[in-house]
Scaffold this active site. Structure first.
Site, PDB file in Angstrom:
ATOM      1  N   GLY A  30       0.802  -1.215   0.000  1.00  9.86           N
ATOM      2  CA  GLY A  30       0.000   0.000   0.000  1.00  9.86           C
ATOM      3  C   GLY A  30       0.829   1.257   0.000  1.00  9.86           C
ATOM      4  CG  HIS A  33       5.417   5.015  -4.749  1.00  4.56           C
ATOM      5  ND1 HIS A  33       5.952   4.337  -5.824  1.00  4.56           N
ATOM      6  CD2 HIS A  33       5.856   4.371  -3.648  1.00  4.56           C
ATOM      7  CE1 HIS A  33       6.709   3.347  -5.392  1.00  4.56           C
ATOM      8  NE2 HIS A  33       6.657   3.326  -4.064  1.00  4.56           N
ATOM      9  CG  HIS A  36       3.181   0.861  -5.566  1.00  2.98           C
ATOM     10  ND1 HIS A  36       3.390   1.838  -4.616  1.00  2.98           N
ATOM     11  CD2 HIS A  36       3.720  -0.276  -5.062  1.00  2.98           C
ATOM     12  CE1 HIS A  36       4.019   1.312  -3.580  1.00  2.98           C
ATOM     13  NE2 HIS A  36       4.236   0.046  -3.818  1.00  2.98           N
ATOM     14  N   GLY A 146       9.019  -4.477  -8.517  1.00  4.83           N
ATOM     15  CA  GLY A 146       9.904  -3.384  -8.921  1.00  4.83           C
ATOM     16  C   GLY A 146      11.374  -3.768  -8.768  1.00  4.83           C
ATOM     17  CB  SER A 184      10.804   4.213  -1.456  1.00  3.74           C
ATOM     18  OG  SER A 184      10.579   3.624  -0.190  1.00  3.74           O
ATOM     19  CB  SER A 185       5.834   3.350   0.844  1.00  4.78           C
ATOM     20  OG  SER A 185       5.165   2.795  -0.256  1.00  4.78           O
ATOM     21  NE  ARG A 186      10.513   0.965   5.207  1.00  7.84           N
ATOM     22  CZ  ARG A 186      10.317  -0.296   4.780  1.00  7.84           C
ATOM     23  NH1 ARG A 186      10.616  -0.625   3.535  1.00  7.84           N
ATOM     24  NH2 ARG A 186       9.818  -1.217   5.583  1.00  7.84           N
TER      25      ARG A 186
END
Ligand code: PAF
Length: 287
Positions: A30, A33, A36, A146, A184-186
């Site tokens: 989830g 971004h 994805h 990815g 990256s989600s981070r």
């Protein structure tokens, strides 16, 4: 678009479809971004039905890692999935029996003990266990991952090969911000100042790649170019290594037949970020 909240519901949704249509699967945690979205776009190209999963998998987080803090943004994620043509979201509340699974998969230390695996013991066992579980539920023809998580991609390819799983794994190139930072989600953990410094990661990889193209073949000398850039951006790497991209063995002298790839991980503020780049290509990546 439909949302399935349990493995049983997901299976039921796909049961009749799978006899007539091909299925592409995009597993995610989830906080979607553009990286994805690129996976989803590729999935749409490959198959008639696209399934995306959204599940923050506790098994792949070690103690003291960011499992609790990991951004959970389901409403926004669902909107993006809908807009990009996802047919089903698999969004289980819980996947494992109480107390955690008693049977899990285990990746050989030759692959899982290197790079990220050194600092995150058990991480890749958690990843392959959940991906295997999800493959059993979704039974996709294609699954997309990815290249930013290169080690993960390699290990999943190996899982599929070793366990004879009937799914084609498709790797999708890393999506980058305009300054080269890998999406990256981070990245959302970064403050404004840290976000500027984080661009140093991809710039360090590019410096190594440039030096290789200028004729340097010695890995230690090449890594010096990368370290110099990291220092300039105030980044202390957890690792900066040149490895064969298929075996992940560290290289000391480089040649094209060794398929050299440079890998970096670093903690910047609260974010632990990773990136990698083939040294054999020279595509431009950011300003
Ligand atoms: O790459 C990720 O987001 C995760 O490791 C994955 C593949 C969804 C498994 O939880």
């Amino acid at each position: 678009m439909r949302v399935a909240h349990s493995p049983t519901e997901m299976r039921q949704n796909l049961a009749s479809l799978r006899r007539q249509k091909t299925i592409a699967f995009v597993p995610t945690m989830g906080n979607l971004h553009d990286g994805h979205m690129k996976l989803i776009a590729k999935a749409r190209e490959l198959a008639e039905v696209v399934v995306a999963s959204i599940y923050v998998n506790p098994l792949q987080f070690g103690s003291g890692e960011d499992f609790d803090a990991y951004p959970r943004t389901f409403e926004e994620d669902a909107r993006r999935c809908q807009a990009s043509g996802v047919d089903f979201i698999f969004h289980p509340e819980c996947l494992y029996a109480r107390g955690g699974p008693k049977v899990t998969l285990c990746v050989d230390v030759a692959l899982a003990g290197r790079l990220c695996g050194r600092k995150r013991p058990g991480h890749f066992n958690g990843v392959v266990t959940v991906v295997n579980l999800m493959f059993n539920v979704v039974q996709p023809d294609f699954a997309l991952f990815g290249e930013k998580d290169w080690q993960q991609l390699l290990i999943i390819r190996r899982m599929v090969r070793d366990l004879h799983m009937p799914v084609t794994i498709v790797g999708v190139p890393t999506q980058r911000e305009p300054d080269g930072l890998a999406m990256s989600s981070r990245n959302r953990y970064l403050t404004d100042d840290e976000r500027i410094r984080a661009a140093g990661l991809s710039k360090a990889l590019q410096a190594v790649r440039q030096a290789y193209h200028d004729g340097e073949n010695d890995a230690s000398a090449l890594l010096e170019h990368g370290r110099a850039v990291l220092t300039e951006f105030g980044i202390e790497p957890e690792y900066l290594e040149i490895c064969d991209e298929q075996t992940l063995e560290p290289l000391s002298r480089l040649s094209q037949d060794k398929r050299p790839r440079i890998f970096v991980a670093a903690r910047i503020g609260k974010a632990r970020l990773i990136d990698n780049m083939s040294l054999c290509t020279m595509e431009a990546i950011g300003t």
